[in-house]
Design a protein around this motif. Structure first.
Motif, PDB file in Angstrom:
ATOM      1  N   ASN A 128     -10.421 -19.006-128.447  1.00  0.00           N
ATOM      2  CA  ASN A 128      -9.607 -17.829-128.144  1.00  0.00           C
ATOM      3  C   ASN A 128     -10.461 -16.566-128.179  1.00  0.00           C
ATOM      4  N   ALA A 129     -11.192 -16.393-129.273  1.00  0.00           N
ATOM      5  CA  ALA A 129     -12.036 -15.208-129.396  1.00  0.00           C
ATOM      6  C   ALA A 129     -13.124 -15.196-128.321  1.00  0.00           C
ATOM      7  N   SER A 130     -13.700 -16.380-128.032  1.00  0.00           N
ATOM      8  CA  SER A 130     -14.818 -16.358-127.097  1.00  0.00           C
ATOM      9  C   SER A 130     -14.358 -16.080-125.668  1.00  0.00           C
ATOM     10  N   GLN A 131     -13.111 -16.437-125.349  1.00  0.00           N
ATOM     11  CA  GLN A 131     -12.615 -16.064-124.015  1.00  0.00           C
ATOM     12  C   GLN A 131     -12.448 -14.559-123.900  1.00  0.00           C
ATOM     13  N   ILE A 132     -12.040 -13.930-124.990  1.00  0.00           N
ATOM     14  CA  ILE A 132     -11.889 -12.472-124.953  1.00  0.00           C
ATOM     15  C   ILE A 132     -13.262 -11.816-124.834  1.00  0.00           C
ATOM     16  N   VAL A 133     -14.258 -12.381-125.581  1.00  0.00           N
ATOM     17  CA  VAL A 133     -15.619 -11.848-125.474  1.00  0.00           C
ATOM     18  C   VAL A 133     -16.139 -12.019-124.043  1.00  0.00           C
ATOM     19  N   ALA A 134     -15.824 -13.170-123.439  1.00  0.00           N
ATOM     20  CA  ALA A 134     -16.240 -13.388-122.050  1.00  0.00           C
ATOM     21  C   ALA A 134     -15.652 -12.313-121.149  1.00  0.00           C
ATOM     22  N   GLY A 135     -14.397 -11.925-121.430  1.00  0.00           N
ATOM     23  CA  GLY A 135     -13.764 -10.847-120.668  1.00  0.00           C
ATOM     24  C   GLY A 135     -14.510  -9.531-120.840  1.00  0.00           C
ATOM     25  N   TYR A 136     -14.916  -9.224-122.087  1.00  0.00           N
ATOM     26  CA  TYR A 136     -15.684  -7.992-122.333  1.00  0.00           C
ATOM     27  C   TYR A 136     -16.969  -7.995-121.516  1.00  0.00           C
ATOM     28  N   ILE A 137     -17.714  -9.114-121.602  1.00  0.00           N
ATOM     29  CA  ILE A 137     -19.023  -9.158-120.934  1.00  0.00           C
ATOM     30  C   ILE A 137     -18.835  -9.073-119.424  1.00  0.00           C
ATOM     31  N   SER A 138     -17.801  -9.747-118.904  1.00  0.00           N
ATOM     32  CA  SER A 138     -17.555  -9.680-117.465  1.00  0.00           C
ATOM     33  C   SER A 138     -17.279  -8.257-117.015  1.00  0.00           C
ATOM     34  N   SER A 139     -16.509  -7.523-117.828  1.00  0.00           N
ATOM     35  CA  SER A 139     -16.193  -6.179-117.345  1.00  0.00           C
ATOM     36  C   SER A 139     -17.404  -5.255-117.479  1.00  0.00           C
ATOM     37  N   ILE A 140     -18.256  -5.501-118.482  1.00  0.00           N
ATOM     38  CA  ILE A 140     -19.504  -4.716-118.547  1.00  0.00           C
ATOM     39  C   ILE A 140     -20.368  -5.032-117.324  1.00  0.00           C
ATOM     40  N   ALA A 141     -20.454  -6.324-116.986  1.00  0.00           N
ATOM     41  CA  ALA A 141     -21.251  -6.727-115.830  1.00  0.00           C
ATOM     42  C   ALA A 141     -20.685  -6.129-114.553  1.00  0.00           C
ATOM     43  N   ALA A 142     -19.359  -6.063-114.458  1.00  0.00           N
ATOM     44  CA  ALA A 142     -18.751  -5.482-113.263  1.00  0.00           C
ATOM     45  C   ALA A 142     -19.110  -4.004-113.143  1.00  0.00           C
ATOM     46  N   GLY A 143     -19.203  -3.334-114.316  1.00  0.00           N
ATOM     47  CA  GLY A 143     -19.606  -1.932-114.311  1.00  0.00           C
ATOM     48  C   GLY A 143     -21.024  -1.758-113.794  1.00  0.00           C
ATOM     49  N   VAL A 144     -21.920  -2.654-114.245  1.00  0.00           N
ATOM     50  CA  VAL A 144     -23.314  -2.599-113.763  1.00  0.00           C
ATOM     51  C   VAL A 144     -23.331  -2.888-112.268  1.00  0.00           C
ATOM     52  N   ALA A 145     -22.561  -3.899-111.856  1.00  0.00           N
ATOM     53  CA  ALA A 145     -22.555  -4.287-110.442  1.00  0.00           C
ATOM     54  C   ALA A 145     -22.130  -3.133-109.556  1.00  0.00           C
ATOM     55  N   ALA A 146     -21.161  -2.363-110.043  1.00  0.00           N
ATOM     56  CA  ALA A 146     -20.668  -1.257-109.220  1.00  0.00           C
ATOM     57  C   ALA A 146     -21.729  -0.192-109.001  1.00  0.00           C
ATOM     58  N   ASP A 147     -22.693  -0.098-109.922  1.00  0.00           N
ATOM     59  CA  ASP A 147     -23.733   0.928-109.797  1.00  0.00           C
ATOM     60  C   ASP A 147     -24.952   0.474-109.023  1.00  0.00           C
ATOM     61  N   THR A 148     -25.025  -0.801-108.673  1.00  0.00           N
ATOM     62  CA  THR A 148     -26.175  -1.270-107.895  1.00  0.00           C
ATOM     63  C   THR A 148     -26.028  -0.765-106.462  1.00  0.00           C
ATOM     64  N   PRO A 149     -27.141  -0.716-105.714  1.00  0.00           N
ATOM     65  CA  PRO A 149     -27.052  -0.235-104.326  1.00  0.00           C
ATOM     66  C   PRO A 149     -26.001  -1.006-103.529  1.00  0.00           C
ATOM     67  N   ALA A 150     -26.015  -2.341-103.657  1.00  0.00           N
ATOM     68  CA  ALA A 150     -25.038  -3.138-102.922  1.00  0.00           C
ATOM     69  C   ALA A 150     -23.630  -2.820-103.407  1.00  0.00           C
ATOM     70  N   GLY A 151     -23.497  -2.637-104.704  1.00  0.00           N
ATOM     71  CA  GLY A 151     -22.195  -2.340-105.278  1.00  0.00           C
ATOM     72  C   GLY A 151     -21.665  -1.011-104.779  1.00  0.00           C
ATOM     73  N   GLN A 152     -22.565  -0.010-104.679  1.00  0.00           N
ATOM     74  CA  GLN A 152     -22.111   1.297-104.201  1.00  0.00           C
ATOM     75  C   GLN A 152     -21.672   1.226-102.742  1.00  0.00           C
ATOM     76  N   ARG A 153     -22.387   0.392-101.955  1.00  0.00           N
ATOM     77  CA  ARG A 153     -21.973   0.217-100.552  1.00  0.00           C
ATOM     78  C   ARG A 153     -20.585  -0.417-100.485  1.00  0.00           C
ATOM     79  N   LEU A 154     -20.358  -1.391-101.397  1.00  0.00           N
ATOM     80  CA  LEU A 154     -19.102  -2.146-101.353  1.00  0.00           C
ATOM     81  C   LEU A 154     -17.955  -1.417-102.048  1.00  0.00           C
ATOM     82  N   ALA A 155     -18.323  -0.349-102.803  1.00  0.00           N
ATOM     83  CA  ALA A 155     -17.342   0.227-103.729  1.00  0.00           C
ATOM     84  C   ALA A 155     -16.002   0.518-103.081  1.00  0.00           C
ATOM     85  N   SER A 156     -16.020   1.084-101.872  1.00  0.00           N
ATOM     86  CA  SER A 156     -14.753   1.520-101.306  1.00  0.00           C
ATOM     87  C   SER A 156     -13.910   0.357-100.791  1.00  0.00           C
TER      88      SER A 156
END
Lengths: 370, 376
Positions: A128-156
């Motif tokens: 249970n706890a590790s699934q929630i941690v997985a959610g935290y890490i995924s959303s941090i990764a999504a934040g990084v992804a949004a700032d990458t060049p490809a992510g900024q192109r895709l943002a909209s």
């Protein structure tokens, strides 16, 4: 039935209850402990997470990801390693709940515009706890992804999800737990007081005295039932005050509806308590019997885990559990401004349970006398 | 000298026999050692589940286009959701208030146009915050479903959908069944009940009835008295544990990847503080009722709440984290879960065993002092 006689009996019950040190303990210790321990310790939130990272990437994006994990408020300790064996050991021995592995091509893949992989190993022993941690890490990764060049192109064009938490905007676990405690504490105290009352008389031998008094059997039973109901109301009131004043939980619905439903809740519980009391020969057995009832009743009520997660044949069993209905009402009144029709719909089953348990306990009580 | 020692052994064996008879005869010990473990195991095996498999949610389609229908289909195909489709969010408001659904998703009017015009299209996820754990899972799974859908659409057009992809691997319990960690954890609760509750009650009864004083008038020493009581309950605790393990493996299909040796070594180590606590409680209270209350409050509740059994210790307030350091179950539960799910991790087990035996020695030492004092 003469009201004076009944009143005298109720008075006697209260005196016996407060004079007996054992009963005094029951009235005070469990409520205080429940309030302190459950409301502070019983949380399924996951905070202060400890993770290990293994970064093989020399570029910018790997260290960017790690510094964002370190900056995240949910994480307490981020250990670094360059040794996969150490990483495995840290998971094995539960020193960390998750490990993040970043490959050597991570930054290069990102710059090249292809998909870069992060591997996250999680401890399934605490799934249970590790699934929630997985959610935290995924959303941090999504934040990084949004700032990458490809992510900024895709943002909209990226489809976002906008989360809204109704009734509890910050998803505070206390808001879930403390209203539940209002219901469970009344159960604990009401049931213990009732189940001990006849057993105590039996143990002391005063029960026979009661039987030879002019009181009729049903009068004795009514006299035994009234004090636990009143005490249940007192505890419910104290816990509502604590919920509002100490824990700052909003009280949005109708208190009147809550108290009305509480009456039927307490009556149905007292029925179970009398049942145990009639069966038990000693206070010891009464305590064990109450425990045997309380643990399943708490676990099969939705108090800690949703009823919907249970197998269907077990969900059927929850229908005879008064706590199940009262929990919906208490949580509804505190957080949701629950409509009156729904309060009534949840109260009717409790009234039905009371209508069965009380006469059944009376019958058992009488048949044990003969 | 030799005959003296032989006399002692005989005395001890006689004491153990007497205690064993008492256990078998007393219905409350059968109840605690046999019935209660079964009930607890069933409850944790079937009743308590943190797996939010198939949460019921509503899905509001404010517009019906091929794109939104496609997205709706991926929600309907998700194994995490049991979806009811609607066209107006008001249809689900009452369901959410009355807890019939865990939340609802809204694909808003203008979604398709936003997607084609690249105007930040978004799906709204409205969850029931009154149940925060389910709310968290609905949010996570909804975000996951949306990004899987995007990846499929991008793949169809040969585009890179996501610059980053997170590969999750859950070790030891890949199906993420909460039963796999709850059932092993509940075994430590069972041993707490047998070790602390049953022992404290039975010995307190001897104090109450005066049979303890009668025993003390005999040549039996405090140590022998203790050993005579401990050995039967120790064996009873191991027997209850064995019953639970057999049920866990064969009825609940919890994998057992460690060794029997590790299982018994850990359990034996845990029973020392559990029994020591039971003995101490009885010596202090000398009263069955108080003993049972104290055993439930100081044994059962902490093992349940402050041991990491269900609730993460790291998430608790710092004061409670320190209190949890003196809860023996805290040291047993991770190791017990590992014996089942991960296999033998001896460095971890030895540390647990060492701490548990240490607790046991301290508790027994205090209990003996308390018992000895009563005689004087």
């Amino acid at each position: 039935m003469g009201p004076t006689r009944l009143l005298a009996l109720v008075r006697k019950e209260f005196l016996a209850l407060f004079r007996d040190p054992k009963s005094r303990i029951i009235l005070i210790a469990p409520p205080v402990l429940q309030l302190l321990v459950f409301s502070y310790a019983a949380t399924l939130e996951v905070r202060n997470v400890e993770v290990m990272v293994l970064n093989r990437d020399a570029g910018h994006w790997g260290s960017e990801l790690i510094s964002r994990i370190e900056a995240s408020p949910q994480f307490r300790l981020v250990q670094h390693t360059d040794n996969p064996i150490e990483l495995h050991e840290a998971i094995d021995r539960e020193r960390v709940i998750a490990a993040v592995e970043i490959g050597p091509d991570f930054s290069r893949d990102i710059e090249a515009g292809s998909t870069a992989d992060i591997a996250v190993i999680l401890d399934g022993r605490r799934s249970n706890a590790s699934q929630i941690v997985a959610g935290y890490i995924s959303s941090i990764a999504a934040g990084v992804a949004a700032d990458t060049p490809a992510g900024q192109r895709l943002a909209s064009v990226r489809v976002g999800t906008l989360a809204r938490n109704w009734f509890n905007p910050n998803l505070e676990f206390k808001w879930f737990m403390v209203p539940g405690l209002v219901a469970s504490i009344a159960m604990l105290v009401g049931l213990l007081v009732t189940s001990l009352s006849i057993a105590r008389e039996r143990e002391l031998g005063t029960f026979d005295q009661l039987m030879v008094s002019p009181l009729r059997t049903h009068e004795i039973l009514v006299g035994k039932v009234i004090p636990p109901i009143l005490i249940g109301f007192v505890h419910i009131t104290l816990f509502i005050l604590a919920a509002v004043w100490i824990f700052g939980i909003p009280l949005r619905g109708s208190l009147l509806a809550l108290y009305g439903a509480a009456f039927f809740y307490l009556v149905s519980l007292v029925g179970f308590g009398l049942f145990i009391s009639a069966l038990a020969a000693t206070q010891q057995q009464a305590i064990l019997g109450a425990f045997l009832f309380l643990v399943p009743a708490m676990l099969l009520s939705g108090f800690a885990t949703p009823i919907a997660n249970m197998p269907e044949w077990l969900q059927v069993l929850t229908y005879v559990n008064p706590l199940r209905y009262f929990l919906v009402i208490v949580r509804g009144v505190f957080l949701k401004e629950i409509p009156l029709a729904e309060v009534v719909a949840e109260t009717v089953p409790m009234a039905l349970i009371a209508g069965v348990t009380l006469p059944a306990a009376g019958w058992l009580f009488r048949s044990r006398l003969e | 000298m030799n005959s003296l020692r032989r006399g002692r052994t005989r005395r001890l064996v006689a004491l153990i026999r007497k205690e064993s008879f008492q256990i078998v005869r007393d219905p409350s010990s059968i109840l605690i050692a046999l019935v209660l473990p079964l009930i607890l195991l069933f409850l944790f095996g079937y009743g308590v589940s943190l797996d939010t498999t198939r949460t019921r949610v509503g899905l509001v389609l404010e517009e019906t286009t091929p794109v939104t229908l496609d997205l709706a289909a991926s929600f309907q195909n998700s194994r995490y959701f049991d979806v009811t489709i609607g066209h107006d969010r008001r249809e689900f408001t009452a369901d959410l208030v009355e807890s019939r659904i865990g939340g609802f998703l809204v694909i808003p009017d203008g979604f398709t146009a936003d997607l084609t015009a690249a105007r930040h299209p978004a799906v709204q996820v409205i969850v029931d915050g009154a149940d925060p754990n389910t709310a968290n899972f609905v949010q996570n799974y909804a975000a996951g479903t949306v990004s899987t859908w995007e990846a499929q659409r991008a793949a169809e057009r040969a585009l890179t959908a996501t610059p980053l992809s997170v590969q999750q691997r859950f070790w030891f319990n890949p199906e993420l069944k909460s039963r796999n960690f709850l059932v092993p954890g509940s075994i430590s609760i069972v041993m707490t009940l047998v070790g602390t509750l049953l022992t404290s009650m039975v010995i307190a009864r001897e104090w109450e009835r005066g049979t303890m004083e009668a025993m003390m008038a005999t040549p039996v020493t405090a140590w022998e008295l203790l050993a005579g009581k401990i050995v039967p309950y120790f064996l009873l605790g191991l027997a209850s544990m064995t019953l639970c393990v057999v049920l866990a493996v064969f009825l609940f299909n919890v994998p057992f990847r460690g060794s029997i040796l590790a299982l018994y070594a850990l359990s034996a180590a845990f029973l020392m503080p559990a029994l020591g606590q039971g003995f101490l409680i009885s010596a202090v209270t000398k009263n069955q009722f108080l003993a049972s209350q104290l055993a439930l409050l100081s044994g059962f509740l902490p093992s349940f709440l402050l041991s990491g059994f269900i609730f993460e210790i790291n998430s608790m307030p710092i004061v409670i984290q320190y209190i949890s350091l003196i809860v023996p179950a805290r040291y047993l539960i991770p190791s017990l879960q590992s014996v089942f799910l991960a296999g033998d991790i001896w460095p971890m087990f030895l540390r647990s065993i060492l701490v548990l035996v240490g607790f046991g020695v301290v508790l027994f030492a205090v209990a003996i002092r308390k018992t000895a004092k009563r005689i004087v």
